[in-house]
Design a protein around this motif. Structure first.
Motif, PDB file in Angstrom:
ATOM      1  N   ALA A 199      -4.275  -2.513   4.410  1.00  0.00           N
ATOM      2  CA  ALA A 199      -3.154  -3.444   4.601  1.00  0.00           C
ATOM      3  C   ALA A 199      -3.465  -4.449   5.700  1.00  0.00           C
ATOM      4  CB  ALA A 199      -1.890  -2.660   4.939  1.00  0.00           C
ATOM      5  N   ARG A 200      -4.085  -3.998   6.781  1.00  0.00           N
ATOM      6  CA  ARG A 200      -4.448  -4.896   7.882  1.00  0.00           C
ATOM      7  C   ARG A 200      -5.447  -5.955   7.421  1.00  0.00           C
ATOM      8  NH1 ARG A 200      -7.137  -1.837  12.741  1.00  0.00           N
ATOM      9  NH2 ARG A 200      -8.713  -1.560  11.114  1.00  0.00           N
ATOM     10  N   ALA A 201      -6.430  -5.536   6.626  1.00  0.00           N
ATOM     11  CA  ALA A 201      -7.414  -6.500   6.119  1.00  0.00           C
ATOM     12  C   ALA A 201      -6.774  -7.503   5.167  1.00  0.00           C
ATOM     13  CB  ALA A 201      -8.562  -5.759   5.423  1.00  0.00           C
ATOM     14  N   LEU A 202      -5.830  -7.032   4.338  1.00  0.00           N
ATOM     15  CA  LEU A 202      -5.185  -7.909   3.367  1.00  0.00           C
ATOM     16  C   LEU A 202      -4.159  -8.838   4.000  1.00  0.00           C
ATOM     17  CD1 LEU A 202      -4.601  -5.413   0.413  1.00  0.00           C
ATOM     18  CD2 LEU A 202      -6.246  -7.297   0.483  1.00  0.00           C
ATOM     19  N   PHE A 250      -5.567   4.127  -6.222  1.00  0.00           N
ATOM     20  CA  PHE A 250      -4.776   3.204  -5.408  1.00  0.00           C
ATOM     21  C   PHE A 250      -5.495   1.868  -5.232  1.00  0.00           C
ATOM     22  CE2 PHE A 250      -5.047   1.749  -0.968  1.00  0.00           C
ATOM     23  CZ  PHE A 250      -3.826   1.079  -0.868  1.00  0.00           C
ATOM     24  N   LEU A 251      -6.808   1.933  -4.981  1.00  0.00           N
ATOM     25  CA  LEU A 251      -7.560   0.698  -4.758  1.00  0.00           C
ATOM     26  C   LEU A 251      -7.595  -0.167  -6.016  1.00  0.00           C
ATOM     27  CD1 LEU A 251      -9.208  -1.017  -2.839  1.00  0.00           C
ATOM     28  CD2 LEU A 251     -11.235   0.335  -3.417  1.00  0.00           C
ATOM     29  N   ARG A 298      -5.125   3.424   4.144  1.00  0.00           N
ATOM     30  CA  ARG A 298      -4.205   2.470   3.533  1.00  0.00           C
ATOM     31  C   ARG A 298      -3.736   1.437   4.564  1.00  0.00           C
ATOM     32  NH1 ARG A 298      -0.682   4.552  -1.386  1.00  0.00           N
ATOM     33  NH2 ARG A 298      -2.040   6.141  -2.252  1.00  0.00           N
ATOM     34  N   VAL A 299      -3.463   1.902   5.774  1.00  0.00           N
ATOM     35  CA  VAL A 299      -3.083   0.970   6.845  1.00  0.00           C
ATOM     36  C   VAL A 299      -4.234   0.008   7.135  1.00  0.00           C
ATOM     37  CG1 VAL A 299      -2.419   0.763   9.275  1.00  0.00           C
ATOM     38  CG2 VAL A 299      -1.453   2.588   7.868  1.00  0.00           C
ATOM     39  N   SER A 300      -5.454   0.535   7.159  1.00  0.00           N
ATOM     40  CA  SER A 300      -6.622  -0.315   7.390  1.00  0.00           C
ATOM     41  C   SER A 300      -6.767  -1.379   6.305  1.00  0.00           C
ATOM     42  CB  SER A 300      -7.886   0.559   7.449  1.00  0.00           C
ATOM     43  OG  SER A 300      -9.036  -0.229   7.616  1.00  0.00           O
ATOM     44  N   VAL A 337       0.824  -1.218   0.000  1.00  0.00           N
ATOM     45  CA  VAL A 337       0.000   0.000   0.000  1.00  0.00           C
ATOM     46  C   VAL A 337       0.858   1.269   0.000  1.00  0.00           C
ATOM     47  CG1 VAL A 337      -1.893  -1.198   1.160  1.00  0.00           C
ATOM     48  CG2 VAL A 337      -0.256   0.106   2.538  1.00  0.00           C
ATOM     49  N   GLY A 338       2.164   1.110  -0.203  1.00  0.00           N
ATOM     50  CA  GLY A 338       3.038   2.262  -0.366  1.00  0.00           C
ATOM     51  C   GLY A 338       3.403   2.988   0.909  1.00  0.00           C
ATOM     52  N   LEU A 339       3.370   2.294   2.053  1.00  0.00           N
ATOM     53  CA  LEU A 339       3.637   2.950   3.330  1.00  0.00           C
ATOM     54  C   LEU A 339       4.798   2.314   4.093  1.00  0.00           C
ATOM     55  CD1 LEU A 339       0.043   3.657   4.726  1.00  0.00           C
ATOM     56  CD2 LEU A 339       1.641   5.263   3.685  1.00  0.00           C
TER      57      LEU A 339
END
Length: 272
Positions: free
Chosen positions: A160-163, A190-191, A156-158, A136-138
């Protein structure tokens, strides 16, 4: 955007038949959803759109296994949604990022894995979490707290957490609703990048006509009184999509068609 997409598998990854949800308040029975039928192919990106109060979020909860239907059947990857959730086949992203404010970005991504993935040791969890932040680029923001991140970065963090649990289906309830218009457009691009890279099946609830047209291969239009799906609209815009997509004549025509359907289906009904 450099990613390309193949035509998705047309076998239903998620399906619903005759789904209804009733709520009872003060002895009065209220039908929130009525006779919902859906077929969502594996690897596709679909949106649920409709006026406020049409039951979009309620339908997403049924599909995610958070709410049992009063009537009808739902299957995700050939099992009931509750079982699919237990098997970690479903990832959820909500309008608010719901990050732990005292944990940095990396630790927030690790959170679900620490709870659900007993088969992974700490090093493996750290490695997987960093992979998702990189996706997610972070990766350069791994040590930042949520208060040090913008709204788009927190979402984006959220995501990433789900993925991180590698779900087959990602279900998203107005994930960009609290963002400003420019950040929202950036998050949409991004999505689509994430979708292209991961090949997940994505189901998005949105109030935004432009967002639904830009992101989706198919849009399910909901109406109230009774709460139901009134039309399924394929989106034939070419992939990949970018800022120039919004200026295409077909984009405007499709958005106009959706707007007309929403006006037709607007009315009093159950709360979403």
């Amino acid at each position: 955007m450099n990613a390309t997409m193949d035509t998705p598998d047309t076998r239903p990854h998620l399906w619903a038949r005759g789904v209804a949800v009733d709520f009872t308040h003060d002895g009065v029975r209220n039908r929130v959803l009525h006779n919902i039928a859906l077929d969502i192919p594996r690897g596709s990106f679909v949106s649920l759109i409709g006026p406020s109060g049409c039951g979009k979020s309620t339908l997403l909860k049924v599909l995610a296994g958070l709410l049992a239907p009063t009537e009808g059947e739902v299957r995700v990857a050939d099992v009931e949604p509750g079982e699919a959730a237990r098997q970690q086949r479903i990832g959820l992203v909500f309008q608010e990022a719901t990050l732990m404010p005292w944990k940095n970005a990396l630790d927030n991504v690790k959170l679900l894995m620490e709870i659900a993935r007993r088969d992974l040791n700490n090093d493996q969890i750290n490695e997987r979490a960093m992979e998702m932040l990189t996706l997610v680029g972070l990766e350069k923001s791994a040590n930042k707290l949520p208060s040090q991140l913008s709204g788009g970065m927190r979402q984006r963090v959220s995501i990433a957490r789900a993925l991180a649990l590698d779900p087959e289906v990602l279900m998203m309830d107005e994930p960009f609703g609290a963002l400003d218009a420019i950040t929202r457009e950036e998050m949409c691009e991004f999505l689509l990048e994430i979708w292209a890279r991961t090949r997940k099946t994505i189901v998005l609830v949105t109030h935004s006509i432009e967002e639904a047209v830009f992101l989706s291969q198919e849009v399910h239009v909901m109406a109230t009184n009774p709460a139901r799906i009134i039309e399924t609209l394929p989106i034939a815009l070419p992939l990949p999509r970018c800022e120039a997509t919004y200026a295409l004549p077909d984009f405007g025509m499709t958005a106009g068609r959706l707007r007309a359907l929403l006006k037709h289906g607007h009315g009093a009904g159950a709360a979403a």
